[in-house]
Design a protein around this motif. Structure first.
Motif, PDB file in Angstrom:
ATOM      1  N   PHE A   1      20.378 -43.112 -42.943  1.00 18.16           N
ATOM      2  CA  PHE A   1      21.508 -43.942 -43.335  1.00 18.16           C
ATOM      3  C   PHE A   1      21.537 -44.111 -44.844  1.00 18.16           C
ATOM      4  O   PHE A   1      20.503 -44.103 -45.497  1.00 18.16           O
ATOM      5  CB  PHE A   1      21.429 -45.315 -42.652  1.00 18.16           C
ATOM      6  CG  PHE A   1      21.393 -45.202 -41.158  1.00 18.16           C
ATOM      7  CD1 PHE A   1      22.557 -44.994 -40.446  1.00 18.16           C
ATOM      8  CD2 PHE A   1      20.194 -45.266 -40.468  1.00 18.16           C
ATOM      9  CE1 PHE A   1      22.530 -44.855 -39.076  1.00 18.16           C
ATOM     10  CE2 PHE A   1      20.155 -45.135 -39.087  1.00 18.16           C
ATOM     11  CZ  PHE A   1      21.328 -44.932 -38.387  1.00 18.16           C
ATOM     12  N   GLU A   2      22.737 -44.283 -45.371  1.00 16.63           N
ATOM     13  CA  GLU A   2      22.905 -44.549 -46.795  1.00 16.63           C
ATOM     14  C   GLU A   2      22.590 -46.029 -47.051  1.00 16.63           C
ATOM     15  O   GLU A   2      22.462 -46.828 -46.111  1.00 16.63           O
ATOM     16  CB  GLU A   2      24.362 -44.269 -47.206  1.00 16.63           C
ATOM     17  CG  GLU A   2      24.859 -42.871 -46.879  1.00 16.63           C
ATOM     18  CD  GLU A   2      24.497 -41.851 -47.945  1.00 16.63           C
ATOM     19  OE1 GLU A   2      23.722 -42.187 -48.874  1.00 16.63           O
ATOM     20  OE2 GLU A   2      24.985 -40.719 -47.839  1.00 16.63           O
TER      21      GLU A   2
ATOM     22  N   VAL B   1      25.685 -54.584 -40.887  1.00 13.84           N
ATOM     23  CA  VAL B   1      24.943 -55.300 -41.923  1.00 13.84           C
ATOM     24  C   VAL B   1      23.494 -54.848 -42.015  1.00 13.84           C
ATOM     25  O   VAL B   1      22.835 -55.031 -43.030  1.00 13.84           O
ATOM     26  CB  VAL B   1      25.005 -56.838 -41.723  1.00 13.84           C
ATOM     27  CG1 VAL B   1      26.376 -57.368 -42.064  1.00 13.84           C
ATOM     28  CG2 VAL B   1      24.617 -57.233 -40.313  1.00 13.84           C
ATOM     29  N   GLU B   2      22.986 -54.231 -40.943  1.00 14.13           N
ATOM     30  CA  GLU B   2      21.598 -53.806 -40.979  1.00 14.13           C
ATOM     31  C   GLU B   2      21.386 -52.660 -40.004  1.00 14.13           C
ATOM     32  O   GLU B   2      21.979 -52.642 -38.916  1.00 14.13           O
ATOM     33  CB  GLU B   2      20.690 -54.987 -40.573  1.00 14.13           C
ATOM     34  CG  GLU B   2      19.249 -54.759 -40.909  1.00 14.13           C
ATOM     35  CD  GLU B   2      18.402 -55.957 -40.500  1.00 14.13           C
ATOM     36  OE1 GLU B   2      18.931 -57.053 -40.349  1.00 14.13           O
ATOM     37  OE2 GLU B   2      17.190 -55.735 -40.319  1.00 14.13           O
ATOM     38  N   VAL B   3      20.608 -51.691 -40.424  1.00 10.19           N
ATOM     39  CA  VAL B   3      20.232 -50.590 -39.532  1.00 10.19           C
ATOM     40  C   VAL B   3      18.716 -50.490 -39.559  1.00 10.19           C
ATOM     41  O   VAL B   3      18.126 -50.374 -40.630  1.00 10.19           O
ATOM     42  CB  VAL B   3      20.825 -49.242 -40.008  1.00 10.19           C
ATOM     43  CG1 VAL B   3      20.459 -48.130 -39.034  1.00 10.19           C
ATOM     44  CG2 VAL B   3      22.327 -49.331 -40.166  1.00 10.19           C
TER      45      VAL B   3
END
Ligand SMILES: Cc1cc2nc3c(=O)[nH]c(=O)nc-3n(C[C@H](O)[C@H](O)[C@H](O)COP(=O)(O)OP(=O)(O)OC[C@H]3O[C@@H](n4cnc5c(N)ncnc54)[C@H](O)[C@@H]3O)c2cc1C
Length: 262
Positions: free
Chosen positions: A19-20, A228-230
């Motif tokens: 993920f970026e 908001v979060e990975v």
């Protein structure tokens, strides 16, 4: 019958996915492919086409590399492809994706009216499963989703929809938007002849300006929701080994009962 199949180019689930910093999928420098569930939609289109007349157009929205998803579909037997790519669409949510795809379908329909829009059940990266319904709303068309069987008779499309308790048969007038499941068929592999033929098939590339879509309506900034979060899931731990020393059956039953399986 003119069919448009929407296909998504997604990161290969077998490879490393990341993920970026803004929590969007890292699509640079990763191996991508035609979203596996969309192969069923391509196959469904080809089977309908083989039973009738018209053409199959595959449509994708994504980075320039997304042309690979179109090419694979052309190798399977689709007639032509359209790639919508534009720097502004990076990070688009389902709402923006459906806007761009709907405008592209309208533009494809200017050449010859579109009778059927086929999609996969869900993309294997975003897995929202809402783009088909949003497309139908934007195009003002009926939608039937989760088709595990599909037939067209005259100006009617009939699908079967299965869940755990029932199978429904649903009819809708054409034109319509239909999403298909992985139960509907067995997608073909491109043949050597198909791979060679695909090289000569037309692929058009459009940007947002070609579709009259305002860049402010797409992209991450225009998204209606935010990831908001990975967090990467921890690797699976080794399972419990039950050694049978005469009480294996009891131990297995106790294990299953502790997990509330029995
Ligand atoms: C890491 C990550 C972060 C994300 N962050 C956000 C966020 O902050 N906010 C937000 O709203 N969404 C976010 N998304 C969702 C992402 O933008 C979705 O990819 C997008 O909303 C489209 O939905 P989907 O791909 O899940 O399509 P689905 O609805 O699952 O796809 C169904 C079918 O629609 C068709 N289709 C879908 N996309 C395309 C396409 N581009 N081209 C052609 N056909 C297509 C295919 O036939 C597909 O089988 C994020 C996704 C990921 C993986």
């Amino acid at each position: 019958m003119n069919i448009v199949v929407c296909v998504k180019y997604v990161p290969d689930a077998q490879g490393d996915r990341g993920f970026e910093a803004d929590n969007t999928t890292d699509r640079q420098g990763v191996d991508g492919l035609l979203s596996e569930l969309d192969e069923y939609a391509v196959e469904a289109a080809l089977q309908l086409f083989e039973a009738g007349e018209g053409e199959v157009t595959v449509l994708t929205m994504g980075p320039e590399d997304a042309v690979a998803a179109v090419k694979k579909s052309l190798q399977m037997g689709a007639d032509k492809g359209v790639v919508v790519t534009d720097e502004a669409i990076a990070g688009s949510d389902s709402v923006a994706t459906s806007l761009v795809l709907a405008e592209a379908i309208r533009k494809i329909g200017e050449e010859a009216p579109v009778d059927l829009v086929l999609t996969g059940l869900a993309s294997t990266d975003g897995v929202m499963s809402v783009v088909p319904a949003m497309l139908a709303e934007r195009l003002g068309l009926p939608q039937v989703t989760f088709a595990s069987e599909l037939a067209v008779e005259g100006s009617t499309v009939r699908i079967r929809r299965d869940d755990e308790t029932a199978s429904e048969t649903i009819e809708s007038s054409l034109p319509a938007v239909v999403s298909v499941t992985d139960q509907i068929n067995e997608p073909r592999y491109p043949s050597f002849k198909g791979i060679m033929a695909a090289k000569k098939k037309p692929v058009q590339t459009w940007g947002l300006a070609d579709l009259g879509v305002d860049a402010a309506q797409v992209g991450l900034d225009a998204a209606w929701s935010t990831v908001v979060e990975v967090t990467a899931r921890p690797p699976r731990t080794a399972g419990e080994v039950v050694t049978d020393e005469g009480e294996g059956g009891t131990k297995l039953a106790q294990f299953l009962a502790s997990r509330k399986f029995v």
